[in-house]
Design an enzyme around this catalytic site. Structure first.
Site, PDB file in Angstrom:
ATOM      1  CB  SER A  20      72.098  -6.350  27.331  1.00 39.89           C
ATOM      2  OG  SER A  20      71.933  -5.031  27.487  1.00 39.89           O
ATOM      3  CG  ASP A  52      75.203  -2.146  25.816  1.00 38.75           C
ATOM      4  OD1 ASP A  52      74.179  -1.836  26.243  1.00 38.75           O
ATOM      5  OD2 ASP A  52      75.533  -2.871  24.933  1.00 38.75           O
ATOM      6  NE  ARG A  83      63.419  -5.175  15.022  1.00 36.48           N
ATOM      7  CZ  ARG A  83      64.036  -5.604  15.967  1.00 36.48           C
ATOM      8  NH1 ARG A  83      63.733  -5.237  17.212  1.00 36.48           N
ATOM      9  NH2 ARG A  83      65.183  -6.420  15.797  1.00 36.48           N
ATOM     10  N   PRO A  84      60.621  -9.026  13.796  1.00 37.41           N
ATOM     11  CG  PRO A  84      61.686 -10.566  12.715  1.00 37.41           C
ATOM     12  CD  PRO A  84      60.997  -9.257  12.551  1.00 37.41           C
ATOM     13  CB  SER A  85      62.535 -10.412  19.447  1.00 35.12           C
ATOM     14  OG  SER A  85      63.497 -10.568  20.140  1.00 35.12           O
TER      15      SER A  85
END
Length: 552
Positions: free
Chosen positions: A68, A287, A506-508
């Site tokens: 991506s 996307d 937040r964790p990746s």
């Protein structure tokens, strides 16, 4: 499984695709991602897993090779389930296990999965459809997946270079006996462009809307594939293309693309800086999409996934009301990254229910399915709209029944055409672009009219490198940090000092970093709050490398 099949599987595993790395791989929200050189054995094993999944589901399964928006040295893979959805969560653990087991235990792991799900039809030649993006490493990794499929007597179907949404589309077409569409690129383009032209008619420019968009293809598959779309659309939408370098140019996602524009809030390289021109950028596998423009003072204005979601939800709400089918529900799904101003606008102005879920398209998609019309977008520009079969059937019935008012029947017909324009399987930058252009055309708006719906709260997104991202755990759709102990208290204390302050961490899902998001009334305050929270993460969650710099 027959012994001869085992010999094929393990001979290839040992000789062609041995597990040479000690790096622990984890199947996350975007599948596996890593340096391409780490992925040979992973790709082979995902080919094996896809065959087993296809046999268990008695359906066609997809495998997409892409990373991506990641830079070109990376690559990745994800498995697509029968209705175009992400791999079922219980099988994510199996994917992780397959990727990490030593070669000598691969046979045992396969047998364990076969026994767990009672997969008895091991002779069936199930289909696995495979797609890839434009990275130089993708052809080699595709072969590894295909060898894995063949090793378990599956039938690999190689679609070559396609967008991720196209691969999802192909899977659904095949599993619905082509009711969703023809499982070819030509079928994909024909479905979208026919719907777009039918809705738009011959009036290409309306009011302040002009039928021209500047398109940044991120030097990836989105650049390659939109060329076919451009030809099919003709004069109905003029697409000026930029960052459409040839494969192997080494410039994929470099200083361009949706992630660059969203993260850095910076104009992409290569796109002309024309004041008030409507621009959009997609990411490396097409996307995600974001819109933006430069004002007369050369300031960039970003219209991200939140703006896209509100534009679409408002338009669909109006048409849904016009159908007269009062029992149909509509809802919008966001993540904690959604700008607080967008949530307030949707709830209080549009009067549309809003649900917040954990980051990751699989979570948004699942929640969206609880509505008859579910709109979901992540702030990064990844999202789509899903319609229940009940809603589709009710609208089809009303179109056919002449006893209903003509206005209601026309509204139903318009929505059914919009459904053909939307790729319901997953976020699709090309489909989303056509939907956005359709709505702006119908509203007779330019991009500044769209932006004027509400004013975003200034925000900042940062990331902190840590030794182990798993030390961060969250709850309440990732809005509350549970561990390390005391970190959430520190975040709350910092947030309380700022007007309209909000922050979460937040964790990746793909790398050892912790993502930090902050909002406040001014950009200066948002920047400072984000930096202060990032410093707390660095101090309390095992930060590595250079510490975040907190403004004075």
């Amino acid at each position: 499984m027959a012994n001869s099949s085992y010999r094929t599987v393990y001979a290839f595993a040992r000789e062609m695709y041995p597990k040479r790395i000690k790096l622990e791989m984890q199947y996350g929200t975007a599948g596996f991602r890593s340096k391409a050189s780490n992925l040979d054995h992973v790709m082979y094993r995902m080919g094996l897993l896809a065959v087993l999944r296809a046999r268990y589901k008695k359906a066609v399964i997809g495998v997409m090779i892409t990373a991506s928006h990641n830079p070109e040295p990376d690559n990745g893979v994800k498995v697509v389930d029968p209705q175009g959805e992400m791999l079922e969560q219980s099988w994510e653990a199996w994917a992780t296990k397959f990727a990490n087991v030593v070669d000598e235990k691969l046979e045992d792991t396969i047998n364990e999965l076969i026994k767990e799900f009672d997969i008895g039809n091991m002779g069936d030649r199930v289909e696995v459809v495979i797609g890839r993006d434009t990275r130089p490493s993708s052809p080699h990794l595709t072969k590894a997946v295909m060898d894995g499929v063949l090793a378990l007597a599956g039938k690999p179907i190689d679609y070559g270079i396609v967008t991720t949404p196209q691969l999802h589309y192909f899977v659904v077409c095949k599993n619905t006996n082509r009711r969703y569409g023809q499982p070819t690129e030509e079928g994909y383009y024909r479905k979208l462009t026919n719907a777009f032209k039918k809705i738009r008619g011959n009036n290409y420019t309306c009011g302040k809307y002009t039928n021209k968009v500047l398109y940044d293809g991120a030097n990836g598959v989105g650049a390659k594939k939109v060329k076919y779309l451009k030809e099919a659309l003709g004069e109905s939408l003029i697409i000026d293309m930029y960052n459409d370098e040839i494969i192997g140019s080494g410039k994929l996602n470099y200083l361009c693309g949706a992630d660059h524009v969203k993260t850095h809030q910076d104009f992409p390289v290569g796109v002309p800086r024309i004041p008030n021109a409507r621009c959009c950028s997609v990411d490396g596998d097409a996307d995600r999409i974001v819109y933006y423009y430069l004002d007369d003072k050369e300031n960039i204005h970003l219209l991200d996934g939140d703006r896209i979601a509100t534009l679409i939800a408002d338009y669909l709400r109006e048409h849904l009301t016009a159908t007269g089918i009062s029992e149909l529900t509509i809802g919008l799904v966001q993540t904690a990254y959604a700008n607080g101003a967008s949530t307030e606008y949707i709830t209080n102005h549009l009067n549309i229910p809003v649900a917040c879920v954990s980051t990751g398209i699989k979570h948004l998609h699942h929640q969206a399915l609880t509505y008859d019309v579910g709109v979901y977008f992540e702030a990064n520009g990844h999202g789509t709209v899903v319609f229940s079969n009940y809603a589709k059937d009710r609208m089809k019935d009303r179109v056919k029944n002449e006893s209903f008012p003509i206005q209601q029947r026309e509204a139903c017909e318009k929505l059914l055409s919009l459904i053909d324009l939307i790729n319901e399987t997953v976020g699709d930058a090309i489909s989303d672009m056509l939907l956005i252009e359709t709505i702006l055309h119908a509203r007779e708006w330019d991009i500044t009219d769209w932006e004027a719906c509400y004013k975003d709260l200034p925000n900042r997104l940062m990331k902190v490198s840590v030794k182990d991202r798993n030390v961060i755990t969250t709850t309440d759709a990732e809005r509350i940090c549970q561990t390390p102990d005391g970190l959430q208290d520190e975040i709350d204390s910092l947030v309380s000092r700022y007007n309209k302050g909000r922050s979460f961490v937040r964790p990746s899902g793909t790398e050892d970093v912790v993502r930090v998001y902050a909002e406040a009334k001014s950009q200066e305050e948002a920047n400072k709050l984000a930096a202060e929270v990032a410093m707390k993460v660095y101090e309390m969650a095992g930060g590595v490398g250079t510490a975040p710099e907190v403004p004075a």
